[in-house]
Design an enzyme around this catalytic site. Structure first.
Site: not given
Ligand code: ATP
Ligand code: LTN
Length: 353
Positions: A221, A218, A137
């Site tokens: 969001k 991955k 990040k």
């Molecule tokens: P950001 O990009 O804002 O960091 P994010 O998409 O990584 O957000 P989070 O809110 O950080 O999502 O994650 C919420 C939950 O969903 C956490 O338990 C995280 O491990 C899970 N998660 C997020 N993205 C994935 C993914 N691509 N595959 C599986 N689990 C995920």
């Protein structure tokens, strides 16, 4: 005082887990940041496992809006408040039972920030600088706030405030939960055995769903807000979902086998596996001799089937904002009972108050 030792991380309810001896359900804590629309990766990696196992566990699910402040470009006060309620509504829409579980918004409890400060003071800087989420990040951010570095300590406070046994998350969060254990061990050694050691639980399949447009990264969001076609958001309409799946990156082969597929195709197969609940052999037999178009159409159908009831329930919940706020307020009061108790123990142990 609650006994703190939960050492074994190899199985869900280890024999030395006091929660199993005491005949009580394991305590679960997890959360999602209101930083944008939740996507199918969040659903598969986190929410789906929360919902499926909710009856066997004593659950606390949090909307971690203090964590969302670590993305300064993303902060719009009105938007943040709405996003926090929207995420809570999505928890319920995905099947979290509001009568059986505690769902609340992190910033409604000052205990999270207060415990963070105390834990900050015993957390070596090097531990935080090593976190892979921080490094990636920080690389992408225009400016790096102290909060971004401190993010995992706030996460540790979330988990430790509730004497948590299990933290169900996607693979990317494993390192943060391991750090939480390290912080708890350090605290217990420096002061007294106050903090319970949590263990991480990630789903066997779907712990890391990749971006449709770039299957080497991955699904996330923060990338999804910048790039259409990266993710399927839980509230996307049918046309958008269709476009995203049909334009997902594959390859020029016709390899519909889990062990031989390229990253993009394996990602589609994995999503299909999780959402149908079918085994790998069955799926490989289903698509034998077919092209990727057939897999994409089948995946589209199962995604739409999964999301339609979630979207309908989400609309109903958002149509009654007062009802949602009442539930969240009551739940915050229930969460506060445990959080205040732990914080009191911590403050006593370090000589505060
Ligand atoms: P950001 O990009 O804002 O960091 P994010 O998409 O990584 O957000 P989070 O809110 O950080 O999502 O994650 C919420 C939950 O969903 C956490 O338990 C995280 O491990 C899970 N998660 C997020 N993205 C994935 C993914 N691509 N595959 C599986 N689990 C995920
Ligand atoms: N960092 C997590 C969100 C989070 C969390 C938690 C998850 C904040 N506090 C406590 C589990 C337990 C993420 O998903 N990015």
């Amino acid at each position: 005082m609650t006994s703190p030792s939960r050492q074994d991380v190899s199985s869900e309810q280890p024999e030395n887990d006091p929660s199993s001896k005491a005949g009580r359900k394991p305590r679960v804590f997890s959360g999602v940041q209101p930083t944008g629309d939740l996507h199918i990766g969040t659903y598969v990696g986190a929410l789906k496992q929360w919902v499926e196992r909710q009856k066997e566990r004593d659950n606390i699910f949090c909307v971690v809006d203090l964590h969302a402040l670590t993305v300064p470009e993303g902060i719009d006060p009105v938007q943040l408040r709405n996003a926090a309620r929207q995420v809570a509504a999505l928890y319920f829409a995905c099947g979290i039972d509001p009568d059986e579980n505690i769902v609340f918004i992190q910033s409604q409890l000052h205990e999270h920030a207060e415990l963070t400060w105390i834990l900050n003071c015993i957390t070596p800087l090097g531990w935080l600088q090593r976190m892979t989420q921080f490094k990636s990040k920080a690389q992408r951010a225009e400016s790096i706030g102290t909060g971004l570095l401190d993010y995992p300590v706030l996460q540790a406070a979330d988990i430790l405030l509730y004497d948590t046994d299990i933290v169900p998350v996607g693979e990317d969060q494993r390192q943060h939960v391991e750090l939480t254990r390290d912080i708890a061990v350090r605290f217990n050694n420096l002061f007294e055995e106050v903090l319970v050691l949590p263990k991480v639980v990630v789903p066997e399949v779907g712990a890391r769903i990749m971006g449709f447009d770039e299957p080497e990264v991955k699904m996330s969001k923060s990338i999804a807000v910048e790039r259409r076609g990266h993710a399927i958001n839980l509230l996307d309409d049918e046309r958008t979902i269709k476009k995203t799946i049909m334009s997902a990156v594959t390859d020029s082969e016709r390899e519909l086998r889990f062990d031989r597929a390229s990253p993009g195709v394996r990602n589609l197969l994995t999503l299909y596996q999780v959402l149908t609940g079918n085994g790998r052999a069955e799926i490989e037999a289903e698509f034998e001799g077919q092209g990727y178009g057939v897999l994409k159409k089948a995946l589209l159908a199962v995604v739409l089937d999964t999301l339609a009831p979630i979207q309908a329930r989400h609309r109903e919940i958002m149509d009654d904002p007062d009802g949602l706020d009442t539930i969240l307020r009551k739940n915050a009061d229930r969460a506060r009972e445990t959080a205040a108790n732990t914080l009191e123990r911590v403050k006593n142990a370090v000589g505060l108050g």
